[in-house]
Design a protein around this motif. Structure first.
Motif, PDB file in Angstrom:
ATOM      1  N   ILE A   1       0.831  -1.207   0.000  1.00  0.00           N
ATOM      2  CA  ILE A   1       0.000   0.000   0.000  1.00  0.00           C
ATOM      3  C   ILE A   1       0.863   1.253   0.000  1.00  0.00           C
ATOM      4  CG2 ILE A   1      -1.642   1.361   1.352  1.00  0.00           C
ATOM      5  CD1 ILE A   1      -2.880  -1.298   2.273  1.00  0.00           C
ATOM      6  N   ARG A   2       1.863   1.287   0.879  1.00  0.00           N
ATOM      7  CA  ARG A   2       2.738   2.461   0.964  1.00  0.00           C
ATOM      8  C   ARG A   2       3.447   2.709  -0.358  1.00  0.00           C
ATOM      9  NH1 ARG A   2       2.410   6.732   3.402  1.00  0.00           N
ATOM     10  NH2 ARG A   2       2.098   5.656   5.403  1.00  0.00           N
ATOM     11  N   ASP A   3       3.962   1.657  -0.978  1.00  0.00           N
ATOM     12  CA  ASP A   3       4.683   1.818  -2.242  1.00  0.00           C
ATOM     13  C   ASP A   3       3.790   2.425  -3.318  1.00  0.00           C
ATOM     14  OD1 ASP A   3       7.034   0.845  -1.214  1.00  0.00           O
ATOM     15  OD2 ASP A   3       6.827  -1.165  -2.055  1.00  0.00           O
ATOM     16  N   ARG A   4       2.550   1.937  -3.438  1.00  0.00           N
ATOM     17  CA  ARG A   4       1.653   2.465  -4.473  1.00  0.00           C
ATOM     18  C   ARG A   4       1.267   3.913  -4.192  1.00  0.00           C
ATOM     19  NH1 ARG A   4       3.381  -2.628  -4.706  1.00  0.00           N
ATOM     20  NH2 ARG A   4       2.638  -3.724  -6.564  1.00  0.00           N
ATOM     21  N   ILE A   5       1.068   4.238  -2.926  1.00  0.00           N
ATOM     22  CA  ILE A   5       0.728   5.614  -2.577  1.00  0.00           C
ATOM     23  C   ILE A   5       1.855   6.563  -2.971  1.00  0.00           C
ATOM     24  CG2 ILE A   5       0.401   7.201  -0.633  1.00  0.00           C
ATOM     25  CD1 ILE A   5      -1.114   4.949   0.772  1.00  0.00           C
ATOM     26  N   GLU A   6       3.079   6.173  -2.682  1.00  0.00           N
ATOM     27  CA  GLU A   6       4.214   7.052  -2.989  1.00  0.00           C
ATOM     28  C   GLU A   6       4.412   7.188  -4.493  1.00  0.00           C
ATOM     29  OE1 GLU A   6       5.519   8.854  -0.816  1.00  0.00           O
ATOM     30  OE2 GLU A   6       4.781   7.891   0.991  1.00  0.00           O
ATOM     31  N   ILE A   7       4.201   6.109  -5.243  1.00  0.00           N
ATOM     32  CA  ILE A   7       4.296   6.197  -6.697  1.00  0.00           C
ATOM     33  C   ILE A   7       3.230   7.146  -7.238  1.00  0.00           C
ATOM     34  CG2 ILE A   7       3.878   4.914  -8.833  1.00  0.00           C
ATOM     35  CD1 ILE A   7       5.403   2.597  -7.658  1.00  0.00           C
ATOM     36  N   LEU A   8       2.011   7.028  -6.719  1.00  0.00           N
ATOM     37  CA  LEU A   8       0.937   7.937  -7.140  1.00  0.00           C
ATOM     38  C   LEU A   8       1.283   9.385  -6.832  1.00  0.00           C
ATOM     39  CD1 LEU A   8      -2.205   5.891  -6.039  1.00  0.00           C
ATOM     40  CD2 LEU A   8      -1.603   6.527  -8.390  1.00  0.00           C
ATOM     41  N   ARG A   9       1.932   9.600  -5.695  1.00  0.00           N
ATOM     42  CA  ARG A   9       2.314  10.963  -5.308  1.00  0.00           C
ATOM     43  C   ARG A   9       3.299  11.553  -6.325  1.00  0.00           C
ATOM     44  NH1 ARG A   9       2.996  10.189   0.130  1.00  0.00           N
ATOM     45  NH2 ARG A   9       0.882  10.918   0.477  1.00  0.00           N
TER      46      ARG A   9
ATOM     47  N   LEU B   1       3.583  10.580  -9.492  1.00  0.00           N
ATOM     48  CA  LEU B   1       2.877  10.739 -10.757  1.00  0.00           C
ATOM     49  C   LEU B   1       1.998  11.985 -10.734  1.00  0.00           C
ATOM     50  CD1 LEU B   1       1.877   7.034 -11.496  1.00  0.00           C
ATOM     51  CD2 LEU B   1       3.684   8.376 -12.586  1.00  0.00           C
ATOM     52  N   ASP B   2       1.344  12.242  -9.610  1.00  0.00           N
ATOM     53  CA  ASP B   2       0.503  13.434  -9.493  1.00  0.00           C
ATOM     54  C   ASP B   2       1.329  14.712  -9.617  1.00  0.00           C
ATOM     55  OD1 ASP B   2      -1.758  11.912  -9.170  1.00  0.00           O
ATOM     56  OD2 ASP B   2      -1.779  12.035  -6.982  1.00  0.00           O
ATOM     57  N   ALA B   3       2.600  14.624  -9.247  1.00  0.00           N
ATOM     58  CA  ALA B   3       3.500  15.777  -9.350  1.00  0.00           C
ATOM     59  C   ALA B   3       4.154  15.869 -10.725  1.00  0.00           C
ATOM     60  CB  ALA B   3       4.583  15.697  -8.275  1.00  0.00           C
ATOM     61  N   GLY B   4       3.796  14.939 -11.612  1.00  0.00           N
ATOM     62  CA  GLY B   4       4.349  14.963 -12.957  1.00  0.00           C
ATOM     63  C   GLY B   4       5.765  14.431 -13.056  1.00  0.00           C
ATOM     64  N   LEU B   5       6.204  13.691 -12.061  1.00  0.00           N
ATOM     65  CA  LEU B   5       7.585  13.186 -12.023  1.00  0.00           C
ATOM     66  C   LEU B   5       7.641  11.727 -12.434  1.00  0.00           C
ATOM     67  CD1 LEU B   5       8.627  14.879  -8.653  1.00  0.00           C
ATOM     68  CD2 LEU B   5       9.107  15.665 -10.982  1.00  0.00           C
ATOM     69  N   THR B   6       7.071  11.424 -13.590  1.00  0.00           N
ATOM     70  CA  THR B   6       7.007  10.042 -14.062  1.00  0.00           C
ATOM     71  C   THR B   6       8.389   9.423 -14.201  1.00  0.00           C
ATOM     72  OG1 THR B   6       4.978  10.573 -15.267  1.00  0.00           O
ATOM     73  CG2 THR B   6       6.133   8.550 -15.900  1.00  0.00           C
ATOM     74  N   ASP B   7       9.338  10.208 -14.692  1.00  0.00           N
ATOM     75  CA  ASP B   7      10.682   9.663 -14.912  1.00  0.00           C
ATOM     76  C   ASP B   7      11.347   9.218 -13.620  1.00  0.00           C
ATOM     77  OD1 ASP B   7      10.666  12.421 -14.253  1.00  0.00           O
ATOM     78  OD2 ASP B   7      12.791  12.563 -14.779  1.00  0.00           O
ATOM     79  N   LYS B   8      10.952   9.804 -12.498  1.00  0.00           N
ATOM     80  CA  LYS B   8      11.556   9.457 -11.212  1.00  0.00           C
ATOM     81  C   LYS B   8      11.150   8.063 -10.745  1.00  0.00           C
ATOM     82  CE  LYS B   8      13.534  13.495 -10.455  1.00  0.00           C
ATOM     83  NZ  LYS B   8      15.010  13.651 -10.401  1.00  0.00           N
ATOM     84  N   VAL B   9       9.928   7.658 -11.100  1.00  0.00           N
ATOM     85  CA  VAL B   9       9.430   6.380 -10.597  1.00  0.00           C
ATOM     86  C   VAL B   9       9.342   5.306 -11.683  1.00  0.00           C
ATOM     87  CG1 VAL B   9       8.161   7.331  -8.652  1.00  0.00           C
ATOM     88  CG2 VAL B   9       7.045   7.208 -10.876  1.00  0.00           C
ATOM     89  N   PHE B  10       9.710   5.652 -12.904  1.00  0.00           N
ATOM     90  CA  PHE B  10       9.656   4.653 -13.973  1.00  0.00           C
ATOM     91  C   PHE B  10      10.478   3.414 -13.626  1.00  0.00           C
ATOM     92  CE2 PHE B  10      10.784   2.670 -18.004  1.00  0.00           C
ATOM     93  CZ  PHE B  10       9.547   2.596 -18.634  1.00  0.00           C
TER      94      PHE B  10
END
Length: 272
Positions: A47-55, A57-66
């Motif tokens: 749960i924590r991992d998905r929440i942080e990834i969503l955070r 993505l919401d900030a537009g930092l897709t490259d950071k979590v790819f």
């Protein structure tokens, strides 16, 4: 130039990473004594991992979590490093029904009391029972005078417990063992990972195709009913408040996941 409509949808090759069998460890199991063992710590991590990834993505930092999503595609239950470690030292005095008060637990209790608007003379356990967001509704908290003899302490505790059982309504809210079993059966985590795939890549998955992947042996009507259910469930499960509750449960009732994976998974880092 706008993308062709066919280019907006994921191909079968782009979805080859998805494998329901990789999520099997999310389900509760029976131990040798017949007790249900719930993988609270695994759920807390997921749960924590998905929440942080969503955070991100919401900030537009897709490259950071790819790169992190690439890890999910390979091993979806592998910790990504977002989960704050709560394991701490083990205490010989802890038992399945009696837990030592640690710094983390004091902080959590303090937060729960503030959240529920408790006053300075409020009885902690009475307050926690009314707090459906708290993971401590199943616990009671007392002070023990260690200057008293064992006989005195045992007699007083027996008397206290009798009164507590008599005057306190049975705790029925917050059955997270059942909730987590429901989440596992509903396939909320693989559903979320397919949603994250679309967020990460911009490639949509048609609902019919998505639910064929999630529920290959169900009818079209059953898949449609599950689609509506999962959309609502996603907003409940993947929240900071739910992550905190499950993290509390993982600390108080550690599952066999930690023992099974010890030495196989890298230690969790402090929350980034």
């Amino acid at each position: 130039m706008a993308k062709k409509k066919s280019d907006q949808y994921a191909t079968d090759d782009e979805l080859l990473w998805f494998d329901l069998s990789k999520y099997a460890s999310l389900k509760s199991v029976k131990d040798q004594s017949g007790k249900t063992v719930v993988p609270y710590d695994l759920w807390a991590t997921v749960i924590r991992d998905r929440i942080e990834i969503l955070r991100f993505l919401d900030a537009g930092l897709t490259d950071k979590v790819f790169p992190l999503f690439e890890s999910i595609k390979t091993a979806p239950l592998q910790p990504l490093g977002f989960k704050q470690g709560y394991s701490g030292p083990t205490f010989s005095s802890d038992t399945p029904t009696i837990k030592s008060i640690t710094t983390n637990r004091v902080n959590w209790l303090h937060d729960a009391m503030i959240r529920t608007g408790a006053t300075g003379r409020t009885m902690v356990d009475n307050q926690l029972i009314t707090d459906t967001e708290s993971a401590f509704g199943d616990y009671a908290h007392v002070m023990v005078n260690l200057q008293a003899t064992d006989e005195q302490i045992c007699a007083n505790f027996k008397s206290w417990l009798k009164e507590w059982r008599k005057n306190t309504d049975k705790v029925t809210a917050g059955n997270y063992e059942q909730k987590i079993q429901t989440w596992a059966q509903a396939l909320i985590v693989p559903y979320m990972d397919l949603e994250l795939f679309t967020r990460m890549t911009g490639k949509f998955i048609q609902n019919e195709r998505k639910f064929e992947m999630l529920l290959p042996h169900r009818t079209a009507d059953e898949r449609e009913a599950q689609r509506s259910r999962l959309q609502k469930m996603k907003g409940l499960v993947f929240t900071d408040s739910m992550a905190l509750i499950v993290e509390h449960l993982a600390e108080n009732e550690p599952s066999q996941f930690r023992e099974k994976t010890e030495g196989e998974l890298s230690p969790s880092n402090e929350k980034q």
